[in-house]
Design a protein around this motif. Sequence first.
Motif, PDB file in Angstrom:
ATOM      1  N   ARG A 164      44.421   8.406  -0.536  1.00  0.00           N
ATOM      2  CA  ARG A 164      43.768   9.720  -0.860  1.00  0.00           C
ATOM      3  C   ARG A 164      42.413   9.607  -1.651  1.00  0.00           C
ATOM      4  O   ARG A 164      42.641   9.556  -2.971  1.00  0.00           O
ATOM      5  CB  ARG A 164      44.667  10.578  -1.535  1.00  0.00           C
ATOM      6  N   GLU A 165      41.351   9.376  -0.960  1.00  0.00           N
ATOM      7  CA  GLU A 165      40.221   8.971  -1.405  1.00  0.00           C
ATOM      8  C   GLU A 165      39.562   9.949  -2.574  1.00  0.00           C
ATOM      9  O   GLU A 165      39.038   9.735  -3.643  1.00  0.00           O
ATOM     10  CB  GLU A 165      39.097   8.949  -0.496  1.00  0.00           C
ATOM     11  N   GLU A 231      35.652   9.875   3.707  1.00  0.00           N
ATOM     12  CA  GLU A 231      36.948  10.408   3.571  1.00  0.00           C
ATOM     13  C   GLU A 231      36.672  11.503   2.733  1.00  0.00           C
ATOM     14  O   GLU A 231      37.467  12.732   2.969  1.00  0.00           O
ATOM     15  CB  GLU A 231      37.974   9.559   3.255  1.00  0.00           C
ATOM     16  N   LEU A 301      44.526  15.303   6.054  1.00  0.00           N
ATOM     17  CA  LEU A 301      43.522  14.330   6.676  1.00  0.00           C
ATOM     18  C   LEU A 301      44.049  13.448   7.741  1.00  0.00           C
ATOM     19  O   LEU A 301      45.028  12.818   7.117  1.00  0.00           O
ATOM     20  CB  LEU A 301      42.510  13.696   5.863  1.00  0.00           C
ATOM     21  N   MET A 303      45.261   9.815   8.956  1.00  0.00           N
ATOM     22  CA  MET A 303      45.308   8.679   8.372  1.00  0.00           C
ATOM     23  C   MET A 303      45.137   7.394   9.325  1.00  0.00           C
ATOM     24  O   MET A 303      44.523   6.508   9.170  1.00  0.00           O
ATOM     25  CB  MET A 303      46.359   8.373   7.200  1.00  0.00           C
TER      26      MET A 303
ATOM     27  N   LYS B 166      40.029   0.041   8.343  1.00  0.00           N
ATOM     28  CA  LYS B 166      39.481   0.307   7.066  1.00  0.00           C
ATOM     29  C   LYS B 166      39.291  -0.744   5.858  1.00  0.00           C
ATOM     30  O   LYS B 166      40.095  -0.902   4.884  1.00  0.00           O
ATOM     31  CB  LYS B 166      40.385   1.329   6.178  1.00  0.00           C
ATOM     32  N   ASN B 186      38.766   3.974  13.624  1.00  0.00           N
ATOM     33  CA  ASN B 186      38.484   4.783  12.447  1.00  0.00           C
ATOM     34  C   ASN B 186      39.060   6.355  12.831  1.00  0.00           C
ATOM     35  O   ASN B 186      38.476   6.821  13.718  1.00  0.00           O
ATOM     36  CB  ASN B 186      36.868   4.952  12.216  1.00  0.00           C
ATOM     37  N   LEU B 188      38.728   9.063  11.846  1.00  0.00           N
ATOM     38  CA  LEU B 188      37.651  10.365  11.529  1.00  0.00           C
ATOM     39  C   LEU B 188      36.694  10.322  12.641  1.00  0.00           C
ATOM     40  O   LEU B 188      35.696  11.223  12.741  1.00  0.00           O
ATOM     41  CB  LEU B 188      37.161  10.074  10.091  1.00  0.00           C
TER      42      LEU B 188
END
Lengths: 304, 212
Positions: A164-165, A231, A301, A303, B166, B186, B188
């Motif tokens: 959890r950035e 993130e 979010l 992961m 990552k 990734n 995202l």
Amino acid sequence: MVHETLAATHAVVTLDVGLPGIVWPWLVTINMWAKSIGTGVIFMLFYLLKNYPSESGNLRFPTTVVAIVFIHIFLLFTLADLHQPLRMWHIFFYPHWTSAITVGAWMATIFVGLLFALAFFSAEYGKILKKNDAAFDKLLFWTVLLAIPVTLYTAALMSQATARELWQMPTETAQMMLAALLAGSATMILLGKNLSYEAKSSLGVILGLSALAAFIIYQSELVFGPMKAEEVGAVLEYIKGNGEYATMFWIGQFVAYLLPILLITLSRVGRSESILQLAAILALVGLWIVKHVWLIIPQLLPMS
Amino acid sequence: MQLGFLVDLHLCMGCKGCEIACKVENEVPLSTWRLRVKYVDVGVFPETKRTFTPLRCNHCENAPCERICPVSALHYLDNGIVNIDKERCIGCAGCVMACPYGAIYIDPETQTADKCTYCAHRVASSMMPACVVACPVEANIFGDLDDPISNISKYIQSNSDVQVRKPEKGTNPHHYYVGGGNVQLNPLASERVEGYSLFNKLTTKMPVGGHH
Ligand code: SF4
Ligand code: SF4
């Protein structure tokens, strides 16, 4: 950057397992909230005894009781959040010292012990219990010292949640301390009914300044967070614009910080204690909302 | 000895054989996954491409899950595997919060954390992990990273596009990918549209965290 990549590649997940649900739910919010009150009132009692000794002396026992109650709410909800609560004893028999959870559990246990000792020195009951203010005040100093890491360890724990950035920033440590000051001063305003207006008003200043500092930090994170990590930027989208938690985030900011700051200013103009009390109630309610939003959004979010 | 995994994404054809083999071998409960293959479609019709990415625990050298575990239920084995002792776990879910790869979940049956162990029990008997055996195209390469002539070491030496997920997290994964792009590695970099999940309508015995 990812947004540009997304637009260029039109990459869409077409088959996968469902997204994980919320791992640390509202139980953890209550945990953080109650701990802020439990440690915060101890900070405030120490402050009042130093600055307003004559009028705050009779707050020794009730404040200790409030701290004990809220620390137990914190412990109860910590336990309730475990999937194997009956194995809690493993923390004491198989402690892993790199974990902030372990360190926090041990510190909280010692803290509870000190609180009960404070209750013992401040209670008066027939011939069985006699007050001992000198012993209380000596012990209170050590309790305040321990209350600092007890307050801060949750920030260490959250920063150990490497996934959890959003919580990786050192500002989380400041937010934990500010939450304790805010919650402690708000609770003390409500608890110290017999305090002079000057003493209450000084608590109001602590409350207002903590609220202001916390608000500025949250707003800075909102603006500058995305520059730190991709993130963080993605997580903050949940509280921006039409984001899922945007409304709740702003309600929290208003109720916990902006309205109390406004009300405290008004109460100083009119020397109004009831407005100060309203500010205190709003700050306590708002703090829960603020903490909850910050706890939940990084968990939304994906992961992997 | 340092055991590691490498997936050659050029070879993977998304058959999900590894997923099923893992579930059977480790009796992974319904709606939970130690290993799963994610499909991501890239491009606009007719210029589209489907990618397949098997995702499992990376057995990080610097594992945040091990660090945060208050009771050492997550621990390193001598061969580098990050193992889990389900009898020790108190179910705090700290590890679920800490793993940057979403590799851990709370098992709905035991209410303890669970994840891929590189089939530590099979490895202890000199067998390959179940997913390696099941893969029809040998896309999963498993072996000792400390041994320069192991298959995995040779694969790493001979390929220039070896990547980990990552890397910025500083976890030093012992799980590599060859032939992967941003879209595969990734999370995202791709969009998730509601409704493309496996078993996403399950409502009973839902696990917490991880993949469900
Ligand atoms: S991938 Fe996640 S679960 Fe596996 S070792 Fe790394 S941090 Fe732990
Ligand atoms: S859920 Fe279990 S394995 Fe994970 S950190 Fe907590 S005790 Fe350790």
